[in-house]
Design a protein around this motif. Sequence first.
Motif, PDB file in Angstrom:
ATOM      1  N   LEU A 121       0.838  -1.210   0.000  1.00 38.98           N
ATOM      2  CA  LEU A 121       0.000   0.000   0.000  1.00 38.98           C
ATOM      3  C   LEU A 121       0.866   1.250   0.000  1.00 38.98           C
ATOM      4  O   LEU A 121       0.601   2.204  -0.723  1.00 38.98           O
ATOM      5  N   LEU A 122       1.894   1.213   0.805  1.00 35.82           N
ATOM      6  CA  LEU A 122       2.793   2.361   0.883  1.00 35.82           C
ATOM      7  C   LEU A 122       3.484   2.592  -0.458  1.00 35.82           C
ATOM      8  O   LEU A 122       3.610   3.725  -0.911  1.00 35.82           O
ATOM      9  N   GLY A 123       3.893   1.520  -1.108  1.00 39.24           N
ATOM     10  CA  GLY A 123       4.535   1.644  -2.411  1.00 39.24           C
ATOM     11  C   GLY A 123       3.602   2.189  -3.480  1.00 39.24           C
ATOM     12  O   GLY A 123       4.030   2.899  -4.392  1.00 39.24           O
ATOM     13  N   THR A 174       2.078  10.416  -6.391  1.00 42.80           N
ATOM     14  CA  THR A 174       3.001  11.509  -6.105  1.00 42.80           C
ATOM     15  C   THR A 174       4.429  11.050  -6.386  1.00 42.80           C
ATOM     16  O   THR A 174       4.709   9.856  -6.444  1.00 42.80           O
ATOM     17  N   THR A 175       5.324  11.989  -6.556  1.00 40.98           N
ATOM     18  CA  THR A 175       6.717  11.645  -6.834  1.00 40.98           C
ATOM     19  C   THR A 175       7.614  11.772  -5.605  1.00 40.98           C
ATOM     20  O   THR A 175       8.717  11.259  -5.607  1.00 40.98           O
ATOM     21  N   ALA A 198       9.157  11.403   2.890  1.00 41.95           N
ATOM     22  CA  ALA A 198       8.643  11.776   4.207  1.00 41.95           C
ATOM     23  C   ALA A 198       7.510  10.852   4.655  1.00 41.95           C
ATOM     24  O   ALA A 198       7.418  10.505   5.836  1.00 41.95           O
ATOM     25  N   ILE A 199       6.688  10.428   3.712  1.00 41.00           N
ATOM     26  CA  ILE A 199       5.599   9.510   4.045  1.00 41.00           C
ATOM     27  C   ILE A 199       6.169   8.171   4.499  1.00 41.00           C
ATOM     28  O   ILE A 199       5.710   7.586   5.479  1.00 41.00           O
ATOM     29  N   ILE A 215       6.173   5.313  12.948  1.00 36.06           N
ATOM     30  CA  ILE A 215       4.969   4.817  13.628  1.00 36.06           C
ATOM     31  C   ILE A 215       5.075   3.314  13.861  1.00 36.06           C
ATOM     32  O   ILE A 215       4.755   2.814  14.942  1.00 36.06           O
ATOM     33  N   GLU A 216       5.557   2.599  12.853  1.00 32.88           N
ATOM     34  CA  GLU A 216       5.719   1.149  12.986  1.00 32.88           C
ATOM     35  C   GLU A 216       6.727   0.811  14.077  1.00 32.88           C
ATOM     36  O   GLU A 216       6.527  -0.127  14.846  1.00 32.88           O
TER      37      GLU A 216
END
Length: 107
Positions: free
Chosen positions: A5-7, A13-14, A18-19, A26-27
């Motif tokens: 999902l993160l990928g 967005t490029t 930071a995300i 958080i993990e």
Amino acid sequence: MLLSLLGMITFFTTRVGAIFELFFAIELVFSGRLVPMSLMPPVVQQVAAFLPFQWTFFFPIEVLVSSMTVQHMLTGLGMQLVWIALGWVAVKIMWKFSVRQFSAVGG
């Protein structure tokens, strides 16, 4: 599945550095890798119980090193199954939207 999902954010967005860093911070806190969950404040433990991180890292270790009840173990395995199912559905939905955003550049 969470990393998938993160990928897939990169389809929209490029700049995702930071995300990614926020996700891993958080993990780190909510999985029990930074500090064991049993040493965390009760509020953090309660929040972590509803997030997938504790169930993927801390719970398997807790099963191996502590004597826990069968009910607690089944609850943890159930939470793992719930997060697997939710992640699978989320990846399928996100993939549909991501493929629509994809555009190739070049030949």
